[in-house]
Scaffold this active site. Structure first.
Site, mmCIF file in Angstrom:
data_model
loop_
_atom_site.group_PDB
_atom_site.id
_atom_site.type_symbol
_atom_site.label_atom_id
_atom_site.label_comp_id
_atom_site.label_asym_id
_atom_site.label_seq_id
_atom_site.Cartn_x
_atom_site.Cartn_y
_atom_site.Cartn_z
ATOM 1 N N ASP A 125 -2.166 9.103 4.526
ATOM 2 C CA ASP A 125 -3.330 8.942 5.390
ATOM 3 C C ASP A 125 -3.318 7.613 6.140
ATOM 4 O O ASP A 125 -3.749 7.534 7.289
ATOM 5 C CB ASP A 125 -4.608 9.054 4.556
ATOM 6 C CG ASP A 125 -4.998 10.506 4.305
ATOM 7 O OD1 ASP A 125 -4.289 11.410 4.799
ATOM 8 O OD2 ASP A 125 -6.006 10.733 3.614
ATOM 9 N N GLY A 126 -2.833 6.559 5.489
ATOM 10 C CA GLY A 126 -2.799 5.256 6.156
ATOM 11 C C GLY A 126 -1.928 5.275 7.399
ATOM 12 O O GLY A 126 -2.291 4.720 8.444
ATOM 13 N N ASN A 141 -11.570 5.818 9.605
ATOM 14 C CA ASN A 141 -12.148 6.053 8.277
ATOM 15 C C ASN A 141 -13.394 5.206 8.064
ATOM 16 O O ASN A 141 -14.487 5.725 7.922
ATOM 17 C CB ASN A 141 -11.129 5.738 7.182
ATOM 18 C CG ASN A 141 -10.499 6.981 6.613
ATOM 19 O OD1 ASN A 141 -10.699 8.085 7.111
ATOM 20 N ND2 ASN A 141 -9.710 6.824 5.560
ATOM 21 N N ASP A 191 -21.096 -5.673 -3.998
ATOM 22 C CA ASP A 191 -19.686 -6.085 -4.013
ATOM 23 C C ASP A 191 -18.992 -5.785 -2.687
ATOM 24 O O ASP A 191 -18.095 -6.503 -2.262
ATOM 25 C CB ASP A 191 -18.933 -5.374 -5.134
ATOM 26 C CG ASP A 191 -19.193 -6.002 -6.497
ATOM 27 O OD1 ASP A 191 -19.950 -6.993 -6.559
ATOM 28 O OD2 ASP A 191 -18.650 -5.494 -7.493
#
Length: 309
Positions: A69-70, A138, A168
């Site tokens: 996916d990257g 994304n 966070d």
């Protein structure tokens, strides 16, 4: 008549030589040229052209993304100013965007050449980060540095203050990105057919503690408050700013910014449903393999054997 030019985008570290060879052999038989970015010239045979990245995006009729996916997200970002079809070939571990397995590639190339496919349009987020415009298919995330406190940021929607976060990480995602960082942070799964923006805090300590689903017409502004710890800004998992202690991010939504080739949409959706179910199983890959019927295990083992030389 000009020859068709297909562009290759390769996973930055994994060996893609077998897949590149399949593509180059197919291209030689089908009056098609293949090109790759200059930085990947050493990874392809001499028959594959090497051109600057900007020129590659301008000249190709379609891109083939070889990776997970990257890699696919990077291919889509490279074409955001002039969207063209992107075919994803799986060379990763758990891809949600990539459809084609290596053994399916010759048939997929035939169908790509004959335009026997559908196009799945993907939207992206356009973000003004410290004066620089960036895009993310994304998500965009504000992430705390370990040991440095919390991300503390206010949220404004269409110029009206909505509230604040203390967490966070703070993730703004597209529907496609809802299966990624946002999902891991507890956000909802959003159909890729939906037009929406999801804002999800990870490990919230105060302020807004649940995901917000906003309209694509609404403009989002996230501004660090004076008591925020230094944060990194990530775009599709890539760090684009480190240790920011002040400033704001303006996020807007752009429709049909990327075009993904789909050969069998129904089978693709069924695969993704299975992958999502596996994400929630607390088992390692080898343990999952043992759950398969014996015949299926043997078939999988044969597929993983290296091809004969």
């Amino acid at each position: 008549m000009d020859r068709t030019l297909l562009g290759l985008v390769l996973h930055p570290t994994r060996d893609a030589s077998d897949i590149v060879e399949i593509i180059a052999d197919w291209a030689a038989r089908h009056r098609t040229d293949v090109a790759v970015r200059l930085e990947d010239q050493h990874r392809v045979p001499p028959t594959v052209q090497a051109v600057p990245a900007a020129e590659l995006a301008a000249r190709v009729s379609a891109l083939i993304s070889v990776g997970g996916d990257g890699t696919m997200l990077g291919a889509l970002r490279s074409l955001v100013r002039d969207p063209k079809p992107v075919l994803g070939v799986h060379l990763g571990r758990l891809g949600f965007l990539v459809e084609v397995e290596p053994h399916e590639l010759p048939e997929a190339l035939d169908r790509l050449a004959n335009r026997d496919f559908t196009v799945e349009a993907h939207s992206c987020l356009v973000c003004d980060v410290c004066g620089d415009d960036v895009v993310a298919f994304n998500d965009v995330a504000l992430v705390r540095q370990p040991g440095s406190g919390f991300v503390t940021a206010s949220l404004a929607v269409d110029g009206q203050q909505y509230g604040y976060y203390r967490c966070d990480a703070l993730v703004v995602s597209t529907p496609t990105g809802s299966t990624a960082y946002s999902y891991a942070a507890g956000g909802p799964l959003v159909s890729p057919a939906t037009q929406a923006v999801v804002v999800t805090p990870s490990a919230p300590m105060a302020g807004i503690s649940r995901s917000l689903v906003l309209s694509p017409e609404e403009r989002i502004r996230l501004e660090l408050t004076p008591d925020s710890a230094p944060v990194a800004v990530e775009m599709d998992g890539l760090v684009i700013r480190e240790a920011a202690t002040e400033g704001a991010i303006d996020v807007s939504y752009r429709r049909e910014a990327g075009l993904v080739v789909r050969l069998d949409p129904r089978r693709y959706q069924e695969r993704n449903q299975l992958k999502l179910s596996l994400l929630d199983l607390p088992l390692l890959p080898d343990q999952l393999r043992e759950l398969l019927p014996e015949g299926m295990r043997e078939q999988l083992n044969r597929r993983e054997l290296p091809p004969p030389r």
